[in-house]
Design a protein around this motif. Structure first.
Motif, PDB file in Angstrom:
ATOM      1  N   UNK A  31       0.866  -1.207   0.168  1.00 31.90           N
ATOM      2  CA  UNK A  31       0.062  -0.101   0.212  1.00 31.90           C
ATOM      3  C   UNK A  31       0.896   1.189   0.180  1.00 31.90           C
ATOM      4  N   UNK A  32       0.378   2.373  -0.346  1.00 31.01           N
ATOM      5  CA  UNK A  32       0.839   3.608  -0.385  1.00 31.01           C
ATOM      6  C   UNK A  32       0.204   4.552   0.392  1.00 31.01           C
ATOM      7  N   UNK A  33       0.926   5.318   1.113  1.00 28.97           N
ATOM      8  CA  UNK A  33       0.141   6.314   1.820  1.00 28.97           C
ATOM      9  C   UNK A  33       0.731   7.883   1.355  1.00 28.97           C
ATOM     10  N   UNK A  34      -0.110   8.948   1.369  1.00 25.34           N
ATOM     11  CA  UNK A  34       0.298  10.333   1.273  1.00 25.34           C
ATOM     12  C   UNK A  34       0.227  11.091   2.556  1.00 25.34           C
ATOM     13  N   UNK A  35       1.079  11.907   3.047  1.00 22.26           N
ATOM     14  CA  UNK A  35       1.094  12.820   4.067  1.00 22.26           C
ATOM     15  C   UNK A  35       1.307  14.234   3.908  1.00 22.26           C
ATOM     16  N   UNK A  36       0.921  15.047   4.635  1.00 25.69           N
ATOM     17  CA  UNK A  36       1.157  16.421   4.393  1.00 25.69           C
ATOM     18  C   UNK A  36       1.751  17.008   5.729  1.00 25.69           C
ATOM     19  N   UNK A  37       2.911  17.649   5.744  1.00 26.53           N
ATOM     20  CA  UNK A  37       3.407  18.095   7.038  1.00 26.53           C
ATOM     21  C   UNK A  37       3.556  19.645   6.903  1.00 26.53           C
ATOM     22  N   UNK A  38       3.380  20.196   7.984  1.00 22.12           N
ATOM     23  CA  UNK A  38       3.431  21.684   8.073  1.00 22.12           C
ATOM     24  C   UNK A  38       4.592  22.061   9.098  1.00 22.12           C
ATOM     25  N   UNK A  39       5.024  23.159   8.922  1.00 23.39           N
ATOM     26  CA  UNK A  39       6.171  23.621   9.720  1.00 23.39           C
ATOM     27  C   UNK A  39       6.129  23.290  11.234  1.00 23.39           C
ATOM     28  N   UNK A  40       6.581  22.847  11.948  1.00 22.35           N
ATOM     29  CA  UNK A  40       6.850  22.564  13.341  1.00 22.35           C
ATOM     30  C   UNK A  40       5.880  21.418  13.816  1.00 22.35           C
ATOM     31  N   UNK A  41       4.972  20.751  12.692  1.00 15.95           N
ATOM     32  CA  UNK A  41       4.335  19.514  13.237  1.00 15.95           C
ATOM     33  C   UNK A  41       4.845  18.484  12.330  1.00 15.95           C
ATOM     34  N   UNK A  42       3.986  17.306  13.090  1.00 19.63           N
ATOM     35  CA  UNK A  42       4.272  16.075  12.341  1.00 19.63           C
ATOM     36  C   UNK A  42       3.390  15.804  11.191  1.00 19.63           C
ATOM     37  N   UNK A  43       3.742  14.753  10.575  1.00 23.95           N
ATOM     38  CA  UNK A  43       3.179  14.590   9.242  1.00 23.95           C
ATOM     39  C   UNK A  43       1.657  14.043   9.362  1.00 23.95           C
ATOM     40  N   UNK A  44       0.749  14.497   8.761  1.00 17.48           N
ATOM     41  CA  UNK A  44      -0.752  14.046   8.918  1.00 17.48           C
ATOM     42  C   UNK A  44      -0.974  13.125   7.506  1.00 17.48           C
ATOM     43  N   UNK A  45      -1.741  12.124   7.819  1.00 19.05           N
ATOM     44  CA  UNK A  45      -2.181  11.264   6.744  1.00 19.05           C
ATOM     45  C   UNK A  45      -3.367  12.058   5.857  1.00 19.05           C
ATOM     46  N   UNK A  46      -3.024  11.872   4.626  1.00 22.89           N
ATOM     47  CA  UNK A  46      -4.070  12.223   3.674  1.00 22.89           C
ATOM     48  C   UNK A  46      -4.888  11.104   2.942  1.00 22.89           C
ATOM     49  N   UNK A  47      -4.283  10.241   2.878  1.00 24.53           N
ATOM     50  CA  UNK A  47      -4.961   8.984   1.795  1.00 24.53           C
ATOM     51  C   UNK A  47      -4.053   7.844   2.056  1.00 24.53           C
ATOM     52  N   UNK A  48      -4.664   6.562   1.917  1.00 23.48           N
ATOM     53  CA  UNK A  48      -3.824   5.393   1.558  1.00 23.48           C
ATOM     54  C   UNK A  48      -4.512   4.714   0.488  1.00 23.48           C
ATOM     55  N   UNK A  49      -3.545   4.217  -0.297  1.00 23.51           N
ATOM     56  CA  UNK A  49      -4.052   3.384  -1.753  1.00 23.51           C
ATOM     57  C   UNK A  49      -3.583   2.007  -1.662  1.00 23.51           C
ATOM     58  N   UNK A  50      -4.402   1.195  -1.720  1.00 25.45           N
ATOM     59  CA  UNK A  50      -3.839  -0.321  -1.762  1.00 25.45           C
ATOM     60  C   UNK A  50      -3.953  -1.185  -3.022  1.00 25.45           C
ATOM     61  N   UNK A  51      -4.722  -0.727  -4.157  1.00 26.24           N
ATOM     62  CA  UNK A  51      -4.784  -1.701  -4.927  1.00 26.24           C
ATOM     63  C   UNK A  51      -4.085  -0.768  -6.309  1.00 26.24           C
ATOM     64  N   UNK A  52      -3.512  -1.578  -7.188  1.00 30.46           N
ATOM     65  CA  UNK A  52      -2.943  -1.315  -8.417  1.00 30.46           C
ATOM     66  C   UNK A  52      -3.821  -0.437  -9.018  1.00 30.46           C
ATOM     67  N   UNK A  53      -3.820   0.732  -9.587  1.00 32.79           N
ATOM     68  CA  UNK A  53      -4.353   1.421 -10.478  1.00 32.79           C
ATOM     69  C   UNK A  53      -5.618   2.186  -9.846  1.00 32.79           C
ATOM     70  N   UNK A  54      -5.632   2.345  -8.373  1.00 30.71           N
ATOM     71  CA  UNK A  54      -6.505   2.725  -7.674  1.00 30.71           C
ATOM     72  C   UNK A  54      -6.508   4.250  -7.647  1.00 30.71           C
ATOM     73  N   UNK A  55      -7.557   4.764  -7.941  1.00 29.78           N
ATOM     74  CA  UNK A  55      -7.709   6.296  -7.914  1.00 29.78           C
ATOM     75  C   UNK A  55      -8.694   7.141  -6.663  1.00 29.78           C
TER      76      UNK A  55
END
Lengths: 114, 115
Positions: A31-55
């Motif tokens: 699986x693959x995840x995307x995070x966004x991190x703002x200055x002075x903070x930890x990463x925050x999960x945006x989304x997890x994708x698990x299936x090939x070709x998934x949108x």
């Protein structure tokens, strides 16, 4: 050696523009995840994708997992100043049915100007 | 509900000193992770625990680093002796069941500077 390569490393755009950032690897991930991190903070999960070709769509953000589960992209439509931040992708492995490791890319630093 | 709590937020120490970073995971979470973030190497997994047991410590740089989780609500990462190259932001994170479809919650980080 970085398992996940993100590009571009830096991106500076005007509000309202569209953009795409990429996350590439020669390895296959469960699986693959995307995070966004703002200055002075930890990463925050945006989304997890698990299936090939998934949108997956999250408002103006569109995430795609490659068919071979080795790469992913994040597309932002009509960027806003609030989208500014460090975008990190992270690929997960598994050990059988249990948790494996989560490997992070170095990130894309996005700056959106008003 | 309180998030992952880390302390200290900032620490400046001299080379050779012992550094202890602390983490309180989210109540009910059974996985705890320690990460280190630098400009050069990005975010690196150091070690993770499941139900207080260390599962994978292959990311721990060397013997100067050690981590413990004596109970479900507390973990420490210790560096002894510290060196300037240990300067980084250290993140603690926790998750429930550790399944990658679930959310991993990061703390705000401990900013360590070794001079």
């Amino acid at each position: 050696t970085q398992l996940l390569e993100q590009s571009p490393q830096f991106l500076s755009i005007q509000e309202g523009e569209n953009l795409t950032v990429y996350c590439n690897s020669s390895s296959v991930f469960s699986s693959l995840q995307w995070y966004r991190q703002e200055p002075g903070e930890g990463p925050v999960l945006l989304v997890t994708v698990v299936t090939g070709g998934e949108v997956k769509k999250l408002k103006r953000l569109t995430f795609q997992f490659g068919d071979a589960r080795k790469d992913s992209s994040l597309h932002i439509t009509a960027a806003q100043t609030g989208d500014t931040g460090l975008y990190l992708c992270a690929g997960a492995t598994r050990r059988g049915s249990t948790l494996g490791r989560l490997y992070f890319g170095r990130g894309t630093q996005l700056t959106v100007w008003p | 509900d309180a998030g992952v709590i880390q302390s200290p937020r900032h620490e400046v120490t001299e080379m050779g000193q012992e550094v202890t970073l602390r983490c309180k995971p989210i109540s009910g979470h059974d996985y705890l992770f320690w990460y280190r973030q630098t400009m050069m190497r990005g975010l690196e997994l150091l070690i993770y625990f499941n139900n207080n047991v260390p599962i994978d410590d292959s990311g721990m740089p060397e013997d100067r680093f050690s981590a413990k989780m004596p109970n479900a609500s507390f973990s420490t990462l210790k560096i002894q002796p510290s060196e300037p190259r240990d300067s980084a932001v250290y993140f603690c994170a926790s998750s429930f069941k550790g399944l990658w479809g679930n959310t991993i919650y990061f703390g705000e980080g401990s900013w360590l500077t070794v001079v």
